[in-house]
Design a protein around this motif. Structure first.
Motif, PDB file in Angstrom:
ATOM      1  N   THR A 256       0.724  -1.204  -0.086  1.00 53.87           N
ATOM      2  CA  THR A 256      -0.175  -0.055  -0.105  1.00 53.87           C
ATOM      3  C   THR A 256       0.672   1.296  -0.133  1.00 53.87           C
ATOM      4  O   THR A 256       0.599   2.095  -0.671  1.00 53.87           O
ATOM      5  CB  THR A 256      -0.946  -0.063   1.237  1.00 53.87           C
ATOM      6  OG1 THR A 256      -1.797  -1.116   1.129  1.00 53.87           O
ATOM      7  CG2 THR A 256      -1.763   1.117   1.184  1.00 53.87           C
ATOM      8  N   ALA A 257       1.919   1.178   0.501  1.00 57.79           N
ATOM      9  CA  ALA A 257       2.952   2.141   0.967  1.00 57.79           C
ATOM     10  C   ALA A 257       3.571   2.603  -0.406  1.00 57.79           C
ATOM     11  O   ALA A 257       3.825   3.802  -0.857  1.00 57.79           O
ATOM     12  CB  ALA A 257       3.782   2.255   1.986  1.00 57.79           C
ATOM     13  N   ALA A 258       3.663   1.618  -1.262  1.00 63.13           N
ATOM     14  CA  ALA A 258       4.412   1.622  -2.586  1.00 63.13           C
ATOM     15  C   ALA A 258       3.442   2.149  -3.427  1.00 63.13           C
ATOM     16  O   ALA A 258       3.936   2.340  -4.940  1.00 63.13           O
ATOM     17  CB  ALA A 258       5.003   0.457  -3.032  1.00 63.13           C
ATOM     18  N   GLY A 259       2.173   2.205  -3.409  1.00 60.53           N
ATOM     19  CA  GLY A 259       1.201   2.796  -4.311  1.00 60.53           C
ATOM     20  C   GLY A 259       0.236   1.354  -4.912  1.00 60.53           C
ATOM     21  O   GLY A 259      -0.425   1.648  -5.882  1.00 60.53           O
ATOM     22  N   ALA A 260       0.493   0.436  -4.300  1.00 62.61           N
ATOM     23  CA  ALA A 260      -0.107  -0.963  -5.086  1.00 62.61           C
ATOM     24  C   ALA A 260      -1.340  -1.252  -4.104  1.00 62.61           C
ATOM     25  O   ALA A 260      -1.573  -0.784  -3.010  1.00 62.61           O
ATOM     26  CB  ALA A 260       0.735  -2.109  -4.938  1.00 62.61           C
ATOM     27  N   GLU A 261      -2.483  -1.942  -4.903  1.00 65.99           N
ATOM     28  CA  GLU A 261      -3.314  -2.597  -4.110  1.00 65.99           C
ATOM     29  C   GLU A 261      -3.008  -3.893  -3.520  1.00 65.99           C
ATOM     30  O   GLU A 261      -2.349  -4.700  -4.130  1.00 65.99           O
ATOM     31  CB  GLU A 261      -4.322  -2.696  -5.023  1.00 65.99           C
ATOM     32  CG  GLU A 261      -5.981  -3.259  -4.236  1.00 65.99           C
ATOM     33  CD  GLU A 261      -6.969  -3.687  -5.320  1.00 65.99           C
ATOM     34  OE1 GLU A 261      -7.763  -4.526  -5.062  1.00 65.99           O
ATOM     35  OE2 GLU A 261      -6.976  -2.883  -6.463  1.00 65.99           O
ATOM     36  N   ALA A 262      -3.302  -4.197  -2.188  1.00 67.51           N
ATOM     37  CA  ALA A 262      -2.966  -5.438  -1.649  1.00 67.51           C
ATOM     38  C   ALA A 262      -4.031  -6.326  -1.440  1.00 67.51           C
ATOM     39  O   ALA A 262      -5.382  -6.072  -1.091  1.00 67.51           O
ATOM     40  CB  ALA A 262      -2.154  -5.312  -0.197  1.00 67.51           C
ATOM     41  N   VAL A 263      -3.840  -7.622  -2.078  1.00 66.55           N
ATOM     42  CA  VAL A 263      -4.881  -8.724  -1.397  1.00 66.55           C
ATOM     43  C   VAL A 263      -4.236  -9.657  -0.600  1.00 66.55           C
ATOM     44  O   VAL A 263      -3.149 -10.303  -0.994  1.00 66.55           O
ATOM     45  CB  VAL A 263      -5.419  -9.151  -2.729  1.00 66.55           C
ATOM     46  CG1 VAL A 263      -4.601  -9.860  -3.540  1.00 66.55           C
ATOM     47  CG2 VAL A 263      -6.436 -10.365  -2.598  1.00 66.55           C
TER      48      VAL A 263
END
Length: 302
Positions: free
Chosen positions: A41-48
């Motif tokens: 999330t901090a890197a700008g991605a969505e986490a699943v």
């Protein structure tokens, strides 16, 4: 593209995610823990949240994506004696991911390795491993399954990585070799140390995975190799100088005791070319080579 990445918070994945986002892609990363999810999330991605054993999560995430890059592997299980179990779990995950993409023409990029392709010869992307039940060949069946998806409407490709994917923060083969030298008080190599290992910087490897997702033709075999082969005795010399310990040959019959589990890999001579990959995808490694990277000193910080 919306790209689903397994192993997104791992060694290569953590370099791949910003590379993909910087190129304008949306990233959905598989996260086994809250810490990994927070990092994504901090890197700008969505986490699943999920693991390679959560097949429904894999299936749904792949189906909702414009492509998949599969980096994850149960290395902790593999290196604690459960290699076959790790391979089987990986194959189940690959089959589920691949099935979700059948008929879509979307990319599916698999991380694999170059070990065992053509010992003592310069292996190319055209070399295929011999499936003989060895450690190196077992995973090749998974790579073959991914390449076979090309006939089922998936733009599949396999990136065969150099065993040494180096850079600041590396905890792999080179870090292990440094630790052994520090513990033993000598920097060793097996025999005459002339055997060669291919190498690639992790940021160059990350860029190759992005290019594969963007434009690799269906059924492509790609080599994530920046340097064709670095002599292990040259690696040992740099390590010895930085640790201020003697550099010495270890007899092959003593290698298992000296290098423990690394001995089965360290004596291999496995030069590998990436000329076809560079031509196909216009990939040109731009980051430091292995010896230059070792000279920077961060491998030797306590």
């Amino acid at each position: 593209m919306r790209i689903f990445v397994t192993g997104a918070s791992g060694w290569i994945g953590s370099a791949l995610v910003p590379d993909l986002i910087g190129a304008g892609h949306q990233v959905v990363g598989l996260a086994r823990s809250e810490a990994s999810a927070a990092a994504l999330t901090a890197a700008g991605a969505e986490a699943v949240r999920g693991s390679l054993d959560d097949l429904d999560v894999l299936r749904n995430s792949a189906a909702a994506s414009d492509g998949v890059i599969h980096l994850a592997f149960k290395h902790d299980v593999a290196f604690s004696g459960g290699f076959q179990g790790a391979v089987e779990a990986d194959r189940r995950a690959v089959d589920v991911l691949g099935d979700a993409l059948v008929g879509t023409g979307r990319p599916f990029v698999l991380a694999s390795g170059v070990a065992g392709l053509a010992p003592g010869q310069v292996a190319t992307e055209r070399n295929m491993p011999t499936v003989d039940g060895s450690v190196f060949s077992t995973r090749s069946l998974t790579a073959e399954a991914v390449l076979a998806l090309a006939s089922r409407g998936v733009r599949s490709s396999v990136v065969r990585l150099a065993p040494t994917c180096h850079g600041d923060g590396d905890q792999g083969f080179m870090a292990t070799l440094v630790d052994i030298a520090r513990t033993r008080g000598v920097s060793g190599y097996i025999g005459d140390g002339a055997n060669r290992w291919p190498a690639v910087h992790r940021r160059d490897a990350a860029r190759l995975f992005r290019l594969a997702a963007e434009k690799a033709p269906a059924g492509s075999v790609l080599h994530g190799v920046a340097e064709e082969g670095v002599a292990i005795r040259d690696v040992a010399a740099v390590i010895g100088r930085h640790l201020d310990v003697p550099v010495t040959s270890v007899a092959p019959e003593d290698a298992a005791e000296h290098f423990t589990w690394l001995s089965g890999f360290l004596g291999l001579d496995m030069p590998v070319s990436s000329a076809l990959t560079r031509q196909l995808l216009d990939w040109e490694p731009a980051h430091p080579g292995l010896l230059e990277d070792l000279e920077k000193g961060y491998y030797f910080q306590s």
